[in-house]
Design an enzyme around this catalytic site. Structure first.
Site, mmCIF file in Angstrom:
data_model
loop_
_atom_site.group_PDB
_atom_site.id
_atom_site.type_symbol
_atom_site.label_atom_id
_atom_site.label_comp_id
_atom_site.label_asym_id
_atom_site.label_seq_id
_atom_site.Cartn_x
_atom_site.Cartn_y
_atom_site.Cartn_z
ATOM 1 C CE1 TYR A 159 40.892 45.554 33.896
ATOM 2 C CE2 TYR A 159 41.648 46.679 31.925
ATOM 3 C CZ TYR A 159 40.861 46.655 33.053
ATOM 4 O OH TYR A 159 40.036 47.722 33.340
ATOM 5 C CB CYS A 160 39.241 41.432 33.692
ATOM 6 S SG CYS A 160 37.540 40.919 34.060
ATOM 7 C CB ILE A 161 38.459 36.879 32.094
ATOM 8 C CG1 ILE A 161 38.360 35.373 31.963
ATOM 9 C CG2 ILE A 161 38.646 37.530 30.740
ATOM 10 C CD1 ILE A 161 37.198 34.911 31.102
ATOM 11 C CG PHE A 221 45.851 45.645 35.247
ATOM 12 C CD1 PHE A 221 46.888 45.891 36.128
ATOM 13 C CD2 PHE A 221 45.995 46.090 33.931
ATOM 14 C CE1 PHE A 221 48.034 46.560 35.724
ATOM 15 C CE2 PHE A 221 47.132 46.762 33.522
ATOM 16 C CZ PHE A 221 48.160 46.992 34.413
ATOM 17 N N GLY A 275 43.704 38.039 33.629
ATOM 18 C CA GLY A 275 44.523 37.864 34.814
ATOM 19 C C GLY A 275 44.272 36.511 35.459
#
Length: 601
Positions: A334-336, A362, A338
């Site tokens: 998720y985010c960083i 994500f 990811g």
């Protein structure tokens, strides 16, 4: 109630007692304010705004434009003068009519000016209208600047809007009818309460003004938030690994390892049962592991992305494989997290390690070629300030990141909450999402600069490769089945940029889903709410505009669609697994201990 002696002007009884009490409170609060500001933590001045060079260039470009095309500049100046004078004359005429009524206001509505007095009272209406006229003139002047680098012009526009938002009449007591009405209604108690709230926020952040958005006393981790049952089954210096308790008799063979961002805490995905993605995944019959990252202090200064990968990603994957006796896992970032999952997958590919069966992203940026709204914060002067701050403290403090994120939505996340808290004395709401938003984490110095310089500024992962751990990591190495979810109105990881990164993946099996809403609400979107829909399009060769124009819209959450995609890559069903094993004794209940550590500078 005892009344005041109106004939003599003397104040007696309860009113006098209340006045004296409030005066004592003001004195006490003044002492607290002096104390906290005397001992406030300082930060590098470059983080407070752009250097003067930007405004100098803007002024030079503006006057160059005036010399080159004086008619255009004069036209805009005359428009501003005309609007201001006309506005003044209309206000004077309204007052001269003998009616305490403002001129008709057919203009567009602004949420900041919702109080009816902004439209009906001549004083407030005049203040509002002149502010809007001034704001339009400033932004017109920014638009008129043509002899300026596009990125510098974008920064100029951003910081000009910040100044205009800060100068809104709603932000000052004398020109805010809501605050004035509240002060009269409460006999000034709202102002005392507001001052207490202000000082409390300053004390909580060592003198940095971070507006508290939620009532922190309303939530307790593991009690009414982050409550999905599970156990911490592994712990090292970088993370705790949580294995969640199964809710089905059978589970899919291939376990899931979920990596949340370490800028905030993992429980954004487990706020409460009704919107918990963690609970939903477990209920679909999966063995779920979630990483809960450490909240680093200055001792972690030399920790880099390689440590997050080695002691976080690779270790979590290996421990999940060992506990479940499986050779592969399905990974989520998720985010960083990811972005770092992409780095990890490239590393595994080059090491010929097939531990990851599929990967889900994500709102994860892997191509940083266009930073969108974050561009004003990625120029050298700002990053140089961050580098100096990190060198001084060994970390990038969470308050610096929180301030940056909130000012991207200043009216919603700074000024409106500040008005309610500091001017009107209101207690922040008991809102779980905003509580999580204020529960930030620090970033280690080395990791922060690797991310900001190598990934954000130089875009090395998408442009030639990112050097790490003796390898040049590239997006083309990612060859596992991929499902990427991006959010339509995401201002942190714009969906267009997420899409461009996925297009560069080497995998032949790629699925891209664009969900409605933003960075958080687009992901935390349970099927039971039936709130936000999503878009799909199998043709990932299209440019972003064409992909979006030809995409198919689906009502409701993307979770079930992703669940069906994951099911085909999760293996047969086996007996449900109880958390841990003989080599991984339970260390504590979820949500663990790392998640409870507050950010320290």
């Amino acid at each position: 109630m005892t009344t005041s002696d109106t004939t003599s002007g003397a104040v007696t009884g309860e009113n006098l007692d209340k006045l004296n009490s409030n005066l004592r409170k003001v004195e006490e609060l003044t002492q607290r304010l002096t104390q906290v500001m005397t001992h406030r933590s300082t930060h590098n001045a470059a983080l407070d705004g752009p250097n003067q060079e930007l405004f100098g260039k803007a002024a030079s470009a503006y006057w160059h434009e005036a010399l080159r095309d004086p008619a255009k500049v004069l036209e805009h100046q005359l428009q501003f003068w005309s609007k201001s004078v006309t506005h003044f004359v209309e206000a004077q005429q309204a007052l001269a009519s003998g009616k305490l009524k403002a001129p008709d206001d057919p203009g567009p509505k602004d949420r900041r000016f919702a109080n009816p007095l902004w439209d009906t009272h001549p004083y407030f209406n005049y203040v509002k209208q002149q502010y809007l006229i001034n704001a339009d003139a400033v932004m017109q002047a920014v638009d008129d600047v043509t002899d300026l680098d596009p990125k510098e012009k974008q920064r100029l526009g951003y910081f000009s809007r910040q100044i205009l938002d800060m100068m809104s009449p709603t932000n000052f007591l004398a020109t805010n009818p809501d605050a004035l009405e509240k002060a009269v209604e409460t006999e000034g108690q709202s102002l005392i309460d507001g001052l207490e709230n202000l000082i409390g926020d300053l004390e909580a952040n060592n003198g940095e003004l971070i507006v508290r958005l939620a009532d922190e006393t309303a939530f307790e981790l593991g009690q009414n938030i982050a409550t999905t049952p599970g156990k911490v089954v592994y712990r090292n210096r970088m993370m705790e690994l949580i294995q969640y308790t199964p809710t089905t008799d059978k589970v899919h063979k291939t376990p899931i390892v979920l990596f949340p961002p370490w800028i905030n805490k993992f429980y954004i995905l487990d706020l409460k049962q009704q919107n918990s993605l963690v609970k939903w995944i477990v209920d679909q019959g999966y063995t779920l592991f979630v990483v809960s990252w450490v909240n680093p202090d200055g001792a972690y200064a030399d920790v880099g992305l390689e440590d997050y990968i080695e002691d976080g990603y690779l270790t979590a994957i290996n421990e999940a494989k060992a506990i479940t006796a499986e050779k592969q896992v399905n990974a989520i970032g998720y985010c960083i997290a990811g972005t770092t999952l992409a780095l990890t997958l490239s590393l595994l590919k080059q090491r010929k390690d097939k531990s990851v069966k599929s990967a889900t992203f994500f709102t994860a940026l892997t191509d940083f070629g266009d930073q969108g709204e974050f561009s004003p914060f990625l120029t050298d002067d700002f990053i140089d300030g961050i580098e100096a701050e990190c060198a001084d403290k060994g970390i990038l403090p969470s308050v610096i990141m929180a301030r940056t994120f909130t000012f991207l939505r200043a009216n919603d996340l700074v000024y409106t909450p500040a008005i309610k808290s500091y001017m009107m004395g209101q207690t922040p709401p008991a809102f779980d999402l905003l509580y999580w938003n204020g529960d930030g984490a620090n970033l280690p110095e080395k990791m922060a600069m690797q991310y900001l310089r190598g990934l954000c500024q130089r875009n090395e992962l998408a442009d030639g490769g990112f050097e790490l751990m003796g390898h040049k990591l590239t997006l083309s190495d990612l060859d596992v089945p991929v499902c990427a979810i991006a959010c339509e109105t995401d201002h942190i990881a714009p969906w267009v940029n997420c899409y461009r990164g996925v297009q560069q993946f080497g995998s032949k099996d790629r699925t891209f889903i664009k969900t409605q809403s933003g960075h958080i609400a687009g992901i935390v979107n349970p099927p039971s709410k039936n709130k936000y829909g999503h878009y799909t399009n199998d043709d990932l060769t299209l440019d972003p505009d064409a992909w979006s124009e030809t995409a198919e819209f689906h009502e409701g959450s993307w979770w079930p669609r992703w669940g069906a995609w994951l099911k085909n890559r999760a293996g047969a069903k086996v007996d449900a697994r109880i958390p841990g094993d003989s080599a991984h004794p339970v260390l504590c209940d979820a949500p663990g201990t790392y998640v409870t550590v507050k950010a320290k500078t």
